[in-house]
Design a protein around this motif. Structure first.
Motif, mmCIF file in Angstrom:
data_model
loop_
_atom_site.group_PDB
_atom_site.id
_atom_site.type_symbol
_atom_site.label_atom_id
_atom_site.label_comp_id
_atom_site.label_asym_id
_atom_site.label_seq_id
_atom_site.Cartn_x
_atom_site.Cartn_y
_atom_site.Cartn_z
ATOM 1 N N ILE A 223 1.034 -0.935 -0.243
ATOM 2 C CA ILE A 223 0.218 -0.142 0.276
ATOM 3 C C ILE A 223 0.582 1.518 0.400
ATOM 4 C CG2 ILE A 223 -1.720 1.610 1.289
ATOM 5 C CD1 ILE A 223 -2.286 -1.439 2.705
ATOM 6 N N SER B 277 -9.078 0.155 -0.356
ATOM 7 C CA SER B 277 -8.328 1.267 -0.877
ATOM 8 C C SER B 277 -7.263 2.498 0.355
ATOM 9 C CB SER B 277 -9.737 3.125 -0.510
ATOM 10 O OG SER B 277 -9.026 2.585 0.989
ATOM 11 N N SER B 278 -6.949 2.889 -0.488
ATOM 12 C CA SER B 278 -4.605 2.974 0.324
ATOM 13 C C SER B 278 -5.275 4.598 1.452
ATOM 14 C CB SER B 278 -3.804 3.376 -1.240
ATOM 15 O OG SER B 278 -4.260 5.072 -1.534
ATOM 16 N N CYS C 34 -7.014 2.885 -5.819
ATOM 17 C CA CYS C 34 -7.733 2.713 -4.481
ATOM 18 C C CYS C 34 -9.054 3.470 -5.049
ATOM 19 C CB CYS C 34 -6.935 4.059 -4.020
ATOM 20 S SG CYS C 34 -8.310 4.899 -2.663
ATOM 21 N N VAL D 11 -2.054 -1.381 -4.140
ATOM 22 C CA VAL D 11 -2.576 -0.786 -3.772
ATOM 23 C C VAL D 11 -2.514 0.725 -3.966
ATOM 24 C CG1 VAL D 11 -4.792 -0.068 -2.682
ATOM 25 C CG2 VAL D 11 -4.208 -2.518 -2.975
ATOM 26 N N SER D 12 -2.741 1.515 -5.435
ATOM 27 C CA SER D 12 -2.739 3.152 -5.020
ATOM 28 C C SER D 12 -3.727 3.520 -5.331
ATOM 29 C CB SER D 12 -0.509 2.365 -4.896
ATOM 30 O OG SER D 12 -1.090 2.689 -6.092
ATOM 31 N N ASP D 13 -3.412 4.642 -5.859
ATOM 32 C CA ASP D 13 -4.026 5.537 -6.528
ATOM 33 C C ASP D 13 -4.031 5.719 -8.426
ATOM 34 O OD1 ASP D 13 -1.771 7.360 -7.059
ATOM 35 O OD2 ASP D 13 -2.689 8.942 -5.553
#
Length: 626
Positions: free
Chosen positions: A144, A538-539, A232, A211-213
């Motif tokens: 993350i 989500s992150s 995310c 998991v990231s944007d």
């Protein structure tokens, strides 16, 4: 190690740093080392440690001086205080602070700012060693990550958090590194990640997902690591709203609300005035606040708070030029109605217990909710004057959401995540072919030599009915069996499929409770559950981390802080959260679920954005697209 003889000395000479033995009344110089007192008792009086314990517990020692803490523990407590309270280190050199510490502990050696910084670095190293010991051998971690920059501090930080499932079936997200980067390019990030993880005794090959944007450099990094990357979900919804509110009538309303918020933020007199006016109508809601363009749900919060204070604002002559027309107020109400389900879904994804297997189902369910809500709004006769604007906004919102849902559905790991989650597996959300493909990908991870993973302890689960369950059960899909000879894993999937079709779990239940109960029945599939259900939706944990970072750097008294110090402060705060978790695991509350470490909650950081521009606090990937 033998404790100091803190129970045997009745009086002390603070000036000369001496204490009198309660047995022979001899003055013993102890300076900063209480072990001198212990040596006196052991040598002069021939007492053993057991004798000292008896004397300590005896009636004669009730009035003896008690010195229960050592200088090391005092230094650690002081370092933790400065790490968690956002106070400059040089406060320790203040005469008032020194006087206060001397009153509490006369023999405590007073420190300076550099010593406090060194103590925090030592605690940082201790925390990293604990991380290495705890998860250094795991191969099922989720990466993350996110980036954050501050123009004032002139450095860019990236955070690394490890998501995993412990042997209780509890989802954990542990901060394992924060580091400054010179370049955000994927090739440079790759090397920086390796270096930073090595400091915590970890390596990149321990991570099986990310998991990231939607930042392109992080997508490229995932490609270099050859691991699946999930966008995310809270950031996805943020992008959906950002695209939808660009419509001119909606944009005009939002800009007017922003002007009101900025004026209130700049004037304390106006804030007091509006609060007093609101009290007459028993309105205690929060005043409108400026928000960063990268803040999730910021526009929803702004419109809701503005709407709640329309009457008070209309009563003030200072806002006479900023009042809304009747149609604008009605359109604002419609926008809030449509964005409220988006905010609720986003908040669900932000929760530390939210899992990536929920991403596609809940995004689809959100679309279903918005479609029904828009139909109701357009049929409402009160919206006749703004029906075209409402329809345009609703249709654009649905179109943007539909595009994002399609993007999530195209992610190759999403069907596997849903398959291993008994709440959503074999539902009508995917076709027969998609479920078959998910089974094949899952089976490809195993061979006949695969053994079961670690046993999970039972986890409590509460089943509740909700409209999500009705949505999932609308049309069950059937998956045909493979007639070829089946491996153990194939047989498990067949049995699992039949069990799910007979009785599906409630959408509010805990999927790990299912796998805890059925691990003996599905020893191979339970390994995938242990791995995939540890991936968050989500992150948000990294966003909370950088909210803390923003508060640290927003302090104008800390204008010389180096990135290494900021990183150490964040890790020591995480160390405090880790210790709280361990305490909770020793004595968990029956009616309270652990909600993670000491990283801050999103709602606490509003005051940061009210005083700073978007350029001053900018999550690097926050405005990135996918």
């Amino acid at each position: 190690m033998v404790s100091p003889a803190w129970c045997l000395f009745r009086t002390k000479n603070i000036v000369k740093k001496e204490a009198r033995c309660s047995r022979c009344l001899t003055w013993v110089s102890y300076k900063h080392n209480t072990s001198v007192l212990l040596n006196h008792m052991l040598t002069a009086h021939g007492l053993s440690y057991q004798d000292l314990c008896k004397i300590r517990n005896s009636q004669d020692c009730k009035n003896d001086i008690v010195m229960t803490t050592t200088n090391t523990s005092m230094r650690n407590a002081q370092a933790m205080f400065f790490a968690t309270c956002n106070i400059p280190f040089r406060v320790v050199e203040s005469p008032s602070y020194r006087e206060y510490i001397t009153m509490l502990r006369p023999d405590f050696p007073l420190t300076n700012a550099n010593a406090v910084r060194d103590d925090i670095y030592k605690m940082n190293n201790t925390y990293r060693a604990q991380i290495s010991e705890k998860i250094g051998n795991r191969k099922d971690l989720c990466l993350i990550t996110d980036g954050w920059s501050s123009s004032k501090a002139e450095f860019t930080l990236y955070a690394i958090l490890a998501g995993y499932m412990d042997n209780r079936g509890l989802m954990l997200q542990q901060l394992v590194g924060v580091f400054d980067v010179k370049s955000s390019a994927a090739v440079d990030l790759h090397q920086d990640f390796i270096t930073e993880l090595k400091s915590s005794g970890l390596s990149l090959n321990q991570f099986g997902s990310m998991v990231s944007d939607g930042a392109s450099n992080l997508k490229a990094l995932a490609d270099r690591l050859k691991i699946p990357k999930l966008h995310c979900c809270s950031h996805i919804l943020h992008l959906v709203v950002s695209e939808a509110i660009t419509l001119k009538p909606i944009h005009s309303i939002i800009e007017k609300a922003k002007l009101i918020a900025r004026k209130l933020n700049k004037s304390g007199t106006l804030r007091i005035q509006i609060r007093k006016l609101a009290q007459f109508s028993n309105n205690s809601s929060a005043l409108p606040q400026s928000y960063s363009k990268t803040r999730w749900n910021g526009v929803v919060d702004l419109l809701m708070t503005t709407k709640n204070h329309i009457g008070s604002l209309a009563s003030s002559p200072d806002f006479s030029s900023m009042l809304f027309t009747g149609n604008e107020l009605r359109l604002m109400e419609v926008v809030i109605q449509l964005l409220e389900p988006v905010k609720i879904t986003s908040t669900r994804f932000e929760a530390r217990s939210s899992q990536a297997s929920e991403s596609y189902p809940y995004l689809k369910f959100l679309k279903h909710q918005l479609t029904e809500l828009l139909d109701t709004i357009l049929k409402d006769p009160e919206n006749k004057s703004i029906v075209e604007q409402a329809k345009s906004f609703g249709c654009k919102l649905l179109k943007c959401l539909d595009n994002r849902i399609a993007s999530v559905g195209e992610n190759s790991i999403v069907p596997q995540l849903m398959l291993i989650d008994p709440r959503f597996s074999y539902s009508s959300l995917l076709t027969d072919e998609q479920w078959k493909g998910a089974e094949e990908k899952l089976l490809a991870e195993y061979d006949d030599s695969t053994v079961a993973g670690p046993l999970l302890l039972p986890v409590s689960s509460k089943s509740k009915s909700c409209s999500m369950d009705v949505f999932l059960s609308s049309g069950q899909q059937s998956v045909s069996n493979n007639g070829s000879q089946k491996s153990k894993a194939t047989k498990e999937i067949e049995a699992y499929r039949n069990q799910i079709k007979e009785s599906r779990l409630s959408s509010t239940s805990d999927p790990m409770a299912f796998w805890s109960t059925n691990e003996a029945k599905y020893p191979i599939l339970s390994q995938s559950a242990h791995k995939f259900l540890a991936i968050p939706a989500s992150s948000a944990s990294s966003e909370r981390l950088f909210s803390s970072c923003g508060r640290i750097l927003a302090n104008r008294l800390r204008n010389r802080m180096q990135p290494e110090t900021c990183s150490a402060l964040l890790l020591v705060q995480a160390k405090s959260g880790m210790e709280k978790l361990e305490a909770w695991r020793e004595n968990p509350s029956a009616d309270q679920e652990y909600e993670g470490d000491a990283l801050d909650d999103e709602e606490d950081d509003e005051h940061i954005y009210s005083d700073q521009s978007d350029d001053e606090i900018n999550p690097i990937g926050g405005s990135g697209d996918c």
